[in-house]
Motif scaffolding. Structure first.
Motif: not given
Length: 265
Positions: A23, A26, A30, A141, A148, A152, A168-169, A172-173, A175-176
């Motif tokens: 993570l 990315f 990004r 991921i 992803l 990116t 995909e964003q 990531l959100t 996962s964050l």
């Protein structure tokens, strides 16, 4: 084996490193460093709400972190500069969270543990949550790795390939938010962004492929966790900040070594 607090702490640190490594790559690619910091700050409000409602701290922190991340994603590009928006929401959420904690009557809370981590107090249940969250993040991921990466590199290329960069964003959100929730116990809200960014940034100069960068970042994060805990034990320093200090030292050493290699010194 898990009866030893240092063993549990080491496993917790390595688990967070494995979640944060891919993570964090990315986040670096990004240029989302401030985004990760803002999401982590919002988790304090989630902690306060979870204590008030007597629900899991992990669940409360993850839900609020996810709401914050989704809000930023939705409001970005609607007349607000992204750095301004992140600054307003991050510090507002942190301030409201700290104020909300002060209103909790009859609830004893170690605020420093949530701000800077309390990895030495990790329980078996905490370990299950940390490794379960890490497995979920790594699984997400890996499942969307190619998509992803394409999103990116170039959003137009992603659309041309039949991908939806917004989806995909969102992955990531999510996962964050999960990573923030599981890392609170280890390094605390104020140092989560460091564990996302520093190992990935240190690995960047060593890797020739994105996959190699993620793997090296995981190794650097794990080494930082183990060495930081040992240093904290020997020198009687705070464990969470010690882990980040080791990661920062590795970043400096690897960059110095890379600079000397490039210059032929």
């Amino acid at each position: 084996m898990l009866d030893d607090f240092m063993t549990r702490a080491t496993l917790a640190g390595v688990g967070v490193a494995f979640a944060a490594a891919p993570l964090g790559c990315f986040v670096v690619w990004r240029r989302m460093a401030y985004f990760g910091d803002a999401t982590a700050h919002a988790a304090i409000l989630g902690i306060a709400l979870s204590l008030a409602l007597q629900i899991s701290v992990f669940a409360g922190a993850m839900v609020v972190a996810l709401i914050m991340a989704l809000m930023v994603t939705h409001l970005a590009g609607r007349g607000y500069a992204i750095d301004t928006l992140l600054g307003v929401l991050a510090h507002s959420a942190l301030a409201f969270g700290l104020v909300a904690v002060s209103f909790l009557s009859g609830v004893r809370i170690d605020l420093m543990a949530y701000l800077f981590g309390d990895i030495l107090a990790v329980s078996r249940l905490d370990l299950m949550v940390i490794w379960g969250g890490a497995a979920l993040v790594v699984g997400l991921i890996l499942w969307r790795w190619s998509a992803l990466l394409t999103s990116t590199l170039n959003e137009e290329l992603a659309y041309a390939s039949g991908l939806n960069p917004k989806r995909e964003q969102l992955i990531l959100t999510i996962s964050l938010a999960i990573t923030v929730a599981v890392a609170i116990k280890v390094v605390g809200v104020l140092l989560i962004a460091a564990m996302l960014i520093i190992p990935a940034a240190a690995a960047r100069g060593l890797a020739r492929t994105p996959e190699a960068m993620a793997g090296i970042a995981a190794a650097i994060g794990a080494i930082s966790a183990v060495a930081g805990l040992q240093g904290a034990y020997v020198f009687d320093t705070p464990a969470g900040p010690s882990i980040v200090c080791v990661a920062a030292i590795l970043f400096a050493c690897l960059n110095l070594w890379g600079w000397r290699s490039r210059s032929g010194v």
